[in-house]
Design an enzyme around this catalytic site. Sequence first.
Site, PDB file in Angstrom:
ATOM      1  N   SER A 263      72.507  22.351  54.118  1.00  0.00           N
ATOM      2  CA  SER A 263      72.018  22.718  55.443  1.00  0.00           C
ATOM      3  C   SER A 263      70.859  23.719  55.311  1.00  0.00           C
ATOM      4  O   SER A 263      69.842  23.415  54.709  1.00  0.00           O
ATOM      5  CB  SER A 263      73.170  23.253  56.291  1.00  0.00           C
ATOM      6  OG  SER A 263      72.810  23.329  57.643  1.00  0.00           O
ATOM      7  N   ASP A 352      74.599  12.410  60.843  1.00  0.00           N
ATOM      8  CA  ASP A 352      74.458  13.860  60.950  1.00  0.00           C
ATOM      9  C   ASP A 352      73.956  14.208  62.350  1.00  0.00           C
ATOM     10  O   ASP A 352      72.863  13.800  62.748  1.00  0.00           O
ATOM     11  CB  ASP A 352      73.475  14.358  59.887  1.00  0.00           C
ATOM     12  CG  ASP A 352      73.488  15.868  59.727  1.00  0.00           C
ATOM     13  OD1 ASP A 352      73.755  16.577  60.707  1.00  0.00           O
ATOM     14  OD2 ASP A 352      73.202  16.329  58.609  1.00  0.00           O
ATOM     15  N   HIS A 387      77.473  15.795  58.781  1.00  0.00           N
ATOM     16  CA  HIS A 387      76.712  16.913  58.215  1.00  0.00           C
ATOM     17  C   HIS A 387      77.462  17.612  57.086  1.00  0.00           C
ATOM     18  O   HIS A 387      76.863  17.947  56.059  1.00  0.00           O
ATOM     19  CB  HIS A 387      76.413  17.916  59.333  1.00  0.00           C
ATOM     20  CG  HIS A 387      75.546  19.066  58.920  1.00  0.00           C
ATOM     21  ND1 HIS A 387      74.202  18.923  58.654  1.00  0.00           N
ATOM     22  CD2 HIS A 387      75.836  20.389  58.720  1.00  0.00           C
ATOM     23  CE1 HIS A 387      73.690  20.099  58.324  1.00  0.00           C
ATOM     24  NE2 HIS A 387      74.663  20.996  58.346  1.00  0.00           N
TER      25      HIS A 387
END
Length: 453
Positions: A263, A352, A387
């Site tokens: 991330s 995601d 994600h």
Amino acid sequence: MSIPPSLPICGCFCLVFFYRCLSTMVGTFPLLSVQPMRGLVDEKIQVVVRNLPPALSVTLHSLHHSEDNDFWEAFGHYTSNDQGMVTVAKDASLGGTYEGAEPMGLLWSMQPVAGSRTGLRLRKMDVLSPMVVHISVYSGHMTEGFSKQSPLAIVVTERWYMAPGVCRIDIREHGVRGTLFLPPGPGPFPGVLDMWGGGGGLVEYRSCLLASHGFVSMALEYISHDKNRTSDIDSKTYFEKAFRIVQEHPLVMKDRVALFGLSLGMSVALNLAAYSKDISPRCCVCISGSHVHRVNQAFRKVLNKDGYKIRFDEEGRAVWRDISLPIPTDLGEKVDMGRIKCPLMLVVGEDDQNLATVESAKDITQMMRAAGNEHLLTILQYPEAGHLIEPPYTPHFRASNFIRPQTRQKVIMLWGGYTKPHADAQEDCWEKSRSFLRQHLYPSPDSVPKSKL
């Protein structure tokens, strides 16, 4: 088999009476085996039930009491074969939290028990202790009320992130805060600087597991949960200091240190790889992130960028993926991927909902192709994965609570993904990420140590 201490005495008598009745029918007690009973979290287990009557409907059930004092469970429905056996690795679950022949379904399909708090996420924060899982077998196909029924058999298993001999060291040097994990043995070893995302805090379990597989790894805290302490992340200097702490450790091969980011950690890794004049990563593994980041802008400001683009779905869950869309064409608004000079692995979940990872990967590919360094790029792209692509067999979370470090505002964040394909993605990604690190960090395949419990 031993009775768990939490089982009431009356329950023990009922359980013994039930076993005696069953043993009269089949001539022996049911036998549940889980191998290994104590292992690393990325190690597969073999779950087998024996000594059942043929064609008996049973439920395999797993239960974990988390560090946050919540209970998590998974279960599958099976029918014993002609020999009175159920083998989870090859027999299909007919229903439950997972279906089909799934050796690890009792772990990756875990979910909070009915009546739990909303928005939970299961994470191991104390890596010095194991994740303890009770695996039980019940008569009949059950979907609820497990705590009110007596199991036919119970096995207690331990799942560890830390292999024997791994050393954990608190790092508080030059303003850098993190935890360094050293593999067992004389070394030298390659190194990894491990960075999580915008949720902040010090997250150790991936680094610990990397050390269990032969990498000196430092989990880096760069967004603090402590209001009285701030980390200097307004420039690359903080991360360069952290990289050098790993690089200069006497057990580390100084020219074989990688960056591992998820991330926001991916944004940090790409910025360092592209623009740092002081460090040179040997390779980078980047999961569920983007290269869209204004050059020379403080990393903390990424979390506040374009907040007006945050939207909420019909269930009130925050969707952030539009923040970096459309992908900018201005090189001042994104990392110049033509500057990347080391092998790079990108991991992308196609569902995601937190970041525009698919669009970012496409643009990264185009930029590197135009610059002539596309040969350095490897992309792992997983349909219906979200994600939070974590180490294997971690339960999937399509949405969970998230506290923005800057405002302390609590929201339900939509991460995306669907349980089975996300679980498959995590297992595949972990193996290929480790292979990628071994390929580019270890001098030869024979020099890679093997750590198991």
